[in-house]
Scaffold this motif. Structure first.
Motif, PDB file in Angstrom:
ATOM      1  N   HIS A   1      53.727  33.636  54.998  1.00 13.01           N
ATOM      2  CA  HIS A   1      54.007  33.337  53.585  1.00 13.01           C
ATOM      3  C   HIS A   1      52.793  33.407  52.678  1.00 13.01           C
ATOM      4  O   HIS A   1      52.852  32.897  51.555  1.00 13.01           O
ATOM      5  N   MET A   2      51.742  34.025  53.122  1.00 16.33           N
ATOM      6  CA  MET A   2      50.581  34.074  52.234  1.00 16.33           C
ATOM      7  C   MET A   2      49.871  35.401  52.308  1.00 16.33           C
ATOM      8  O   MET A   2      50.022  36.176  53.236  1.00 16.33           O
ATOM      9  N   GLY A   3      49.109  35.674  51.235  1.00 16.97           N
ATOM     10  CA  GLY A   3      48.380  36.924  51.131  1.00 16.97           C
ATOM     11  C   GLY A   3      47.267  36.806  50.115  1.00 16.97           C
ATOM     12  O   GLY A   3      46.650  35.740  49.969  1.00 16.97           O
ATOM     13  N   LEU A   4      47.031  37.892  49.390  1.00 15.60           N
ATOM     14  CA  LEU A   4      45.906  37.961  48.456  1.00 15.60           C
ATOM     15  C   LEU A   4      46.401  38.317  47.060  1.00 15.60           C
ATOM     16  O   LEU A   4      47.193  39.242  46.886  1.00 15.60           O
ATOM     17  N   GLY A   5      45.918  37.577  46.077  1.00 16.02           N
ATOM     18  CA  GLY A   5      46.119  37.914  44.669  1.00 16.02           C
ATOM     19  C   GLY A   5      44.797  37.701  43.976  1.00 16.02           C
ATOM     20  O   GLY A   5      44.516  36.641  43.420  1.00 16.02           O
ATOM     21  N   THR A   6      43.923  38.706  44.033  1.00 15.67           N
ATOM     22  CA  THR A   6      42.508  38.516  43.715  1.00 15.67           C
ATOM     23  C   THR A   6      42.246  38.156  42.265  1.00 15.67           C
ATOM     24  O   THR A   6      41.245  37.544  41.944  1.00 15.67           O
ATOM     25  N   ASP A   7      43.134  38.558  41.349  1.00 20.07           N
ATOM     26  CA  ASP A   7      42.928  38.429  39.914  1.00 20.07           C
ATOM     27  C   ASP A   7      41.760  39.292  39.448  1.00 20.07           C
ATOM     28  O   ASP A   7      41.079  38.963  38.483  1.00 20.07           O
ATOM     29  N   GLY A   8      41.531  40.396  40.146  1.00 15.85           N
ATOM     30  CA  GLY A   8      40.439  41.293  39.790  1.00 15.85           C
ATOM     31  C   GLY A   8      40.758  42.725  40.139  1.00 15.85           C
ATOM     32  O   GLY A   8      41.855  43.063  40.583  1.00 15.85           O
ATOM     33  N   SER A   9      39.761  43.563  39.943  1.00 10.30           N
ATOM     34  CA  SER A   9      39.893  44.996  40.150  1.00 10.30           C
ATOM     35  C   SER A   9      39.130  45.425  41.393  1.00 10.30           C
ATOM     36  O   SER A   9      38.257  44.706  41.887  1.00 10.30           O
ATOM     37  N   ALA A  10      39.458  46.606  41.892  1.00  8.57           N
ATOM     38  CA  ALA A  10      38.690  47.181  42.994  1.00  8.57           C
ATOM     39  C   ALA A  10      37.359  47.741  42.515  1.00  8.57           C
ATOM     40  O   ALA A  10      36.492  48.077  43.319  1.00  8.57           O
ATOM     41  N   THR A  11      37.188  47.873  41.208  1.00  5.65           N
ATOM     42  CA  THR A  11      35.927  48.325  40.629  1.00  5.65           C
ATOM     43  C   THR A  11      35.105  47.117  40.211  1.00  5.65           C
ATOM     44  O   THR A  11      35.580  46.284  39.428  1.00  5.65           O
ATOM     45  N   GLY A  12      33.909  47.002  40.727  1.00 10.01           N
ATOM     46  CA  GLY A  12      33.076  45.852  40.424  1.00 10.01           C
ATOM     47  C   GLY A  12      32.167  46.085  39.234  1.00 10.01           C
ATOM     48  O   GLY A  12      31.889  47.213  38.835  1.00 10.01           O
ATOM     49  N   VAL A  13      31.709  44.981  38.650  1.00  5.30           N
ATOM     50  CA  VAL A  13      30.718  45.036  37.573  1.00  5.30           C
ATOM     51  C   VAL A  13      29.387  45.479  38.160  1.00  5.30           C
ATOM     52  O   VAL A  13      28.910  44.912  39.146  1.00  5.30           O
ATOM     53  N   ASP A  14      28.761  46.493  37.560  1.00  3.02           N
ATOM     54  CA  ASP A  14      27.510  47.022  38.083  1.00  3.02           C
ATOM     55  C   ASP A  14      26.304  46.189  37.664  1.00  3.02           C
ATOM     56  O   ASP A  14      25.392  45.956  38.458  1.00  3.02           O
ATOM     57  N   ASP A  15      26.267  45.756  36.407  1.00  3.17           N
ATOM     58  CA  ASP A  15      25.106  45.057  35.858  1.00  3.17           C
ATOM     59  C   ASP A  15      25.518  43.638  35.496  1.00  3.17           C
ATOM     60  O   ASP A  15      26.032  43.376  34.407  1.00  3.17           O
ATOM     61  N   LEU A  16      25.281  42.709  36.403  1.00  5.68           N
ATOM     62  CA  LEU A  16      25.705  41.336  36.180  1.00  5.68           C
ATOM     63  C   LEU A  16      24.922  40.641  35.085  1.00  5.68           C
ATOM     64  O   LEU A  16      25.441  39.745  34.419  1.00  5.68           O
ATOM     65  N   VAL A  17      23.681  41.017  34.870  1.00  7.74           N
ATOM     66  CA  VAL A  17      22.865  40.391  33.828  1.00  7.74           C
ATOM     67  C   VAL A  17      23.440  40.711  32.458  1.00  7.74           C
ATOM     68  O   VAL A  17      23.618  39.823  31.609  1.00  7.74           O
ATOM     69  N   ARG A  18      23.765  41.957  32.209  1.00  6.63           N
ATOM     70  CA  ARG A  18      24.367  42.341  30.927  1.00  6.63           C
ATOM     71  C   ARG A  18      25.764  41.741  30.795  1.00  6.63           C
ATOM     72  O   ARG A  18      26.165  41.311  29.708  1.00  6.63           O
TER      73      ARG A  18
END
Length: 376
Positions: free
Chosen positions: A286-303
């Protein structure tokens, strides 16, 4: 920001850009993100407000599709329609559906709309990514419950009763926890059951969640949440809510969000901890994943962090900011960015002794089985 933290961020960015990792087990999974998105956040560096009219960011480019493919995603429950902000909720939702239909039509080689459970396996077999149209609020229906029929005809298959604030159906996570499901909310649940649409209780407050589970004649979902037993924040669900959802044949998805730890800065191990806890409460079916995000990550976390401060300020002004999110907490898990995020979770669960067959269920098969119980 200190130099030491910049060093940590640089290392995380380098890791996210190194490319997807191979799945350890299973080797050919069906991967379903029970709540996520298909967009490239680097196109705007987070500067565009996700709660503006329409409630979504349509920034799908070749990279977003390629990363979703590299992540082995078979289907994603994407948020369409109005969520919060200005504009007429019903009209903005219709415009949103038009935009998404156009996006799918323009990328027919890569994308397809999911209406039934079998469509997910069909998308995988056809080499496409299945998009499940879902709402994260019900204000676009309001007291005009007949709007639901139009939305269902347009392909909406998941219907979240509340966002974070209170609406005419019940209470969200920032409303008082004892806010009940309203009489109108009960009518909506009944109509959703009749229409064979998923009733999603993510973001709901505790009493509204419990009331809706009891009221629904069909299994319900909590498509993206965490476990309150591990981190006591309102966006996470209590063991009682999780257990009752599972006992009625429902589905629970764990997100990759800041609410996984009290400080709002979780790492991948925290996500694995919440998954393992939910497995113990809900059972392996009865469980799985619902990430609330994309498969593409943010490249520049500082900006990105400088842009995030503006977004959080706007969410707070709109009354939809949840406890546990802030300008210094990312709306994702730093080391679960990019197309390798699912392979990382597989590896962590394997190390915790979760069997390959169970991991296969968590990655997507449980969601498909749940969808079959609701959609047919």
């Amino acid at each position: 920001m200190s130099l030491s933290r910049r060093g940590l961020l640089a290392g995380a960015v380098a890791a996210s850009l190194a490319g997807p990792r191979a799945f350890a087990a299973p080797t050919d999974p069906i991967v379903v993100n029970a709540l996520g998105n298909l967009w490239d956040p680097n196109l705007s560096l987070g500067e565009k407000n996700p709660i503006r009219p329409g409630g979504e960011v349509l920034e799908v480019d070749d990279r977003a599709i390629a990363d979703a493919r590299a992540a082995r995603l078979s289907a994603i429950n994407i948020t369409v329609g109005y969520v919060a902000g200005p504009g007429d909720p019903h009209q903005e939702t219709l415009k949103s559906l038009d935009r998404w239909d156009g996006l799918v039509a323009g990328n027919a080689r890569d994308l397809t709309v999911v209406n039934r459970a079998a469509d997910i396996a069909g998308a995988k077999a056809a080499g496409k990514i299945g998009l499940i149209y879902g709402f994260q609020n019900s204000v676009q229906v309001g007291e005009q419950l007949q709007h639901l029929d139009e939305y269902v005809r347009r392909g909406v298959r998941v219907f979240q009763l509340t966002y974070n604030d209170r609406n005419m159906m019940g209470g969200g996570s920032v409303a008082p926890e004892d806010t009940p499901l309203t009489p109108l909310g009960r009518q909506l649940v009944e109509r959703l059951n009749s229409a064979r649409v998923m009733v999603d209780l993510s973001h709901s407050g505790r009493q509204t969640c419990l009331d809706a589970i009891a009221a629904s004649k069909a299994p319900i979902s909590i498509n993206h949440t965490g476990c309150r037993a591990l981190t006591d924040l309102p966006r996470n669900k209590t063991d009682e809510e999780l257990r009752l959802a599972a006992e009625k044949g429902g589905f629970v998805g764990i997100y990759f969000m800041p609410f996984l730890t009290p400080d709002g800065r979780p790492h991948a191990s925290a996500a694995a901890d919440h998954i393992v806890h939910a497995l113990g409460v809900c059972g392996e079916d009865h469980m799985g994943l619902g990430t609330d995000g994309s498969a593409t990550g943010v490249d520049d976390l500082v900006r990105y962090q400088s842009a995030l401060a503006k977004e959080i300020a706007e969410r707070r002004a709109a009354g939809v900011s949840a406890k546990g999110e802030g300008p210094d907490t990312y709306p994702f898990v730093v080391d679960l960015r990019g197309p390798g995020q699912y392979a990382t979770i597989v590896d962590l669960l394997s190390r915790r002794g979760v069997k390959a067959a169970v991991i296969d269920k968590v990655l997507g098969r449980n969601f498909i089985d749940y969808a079959a119980r609701v959609w047919g």
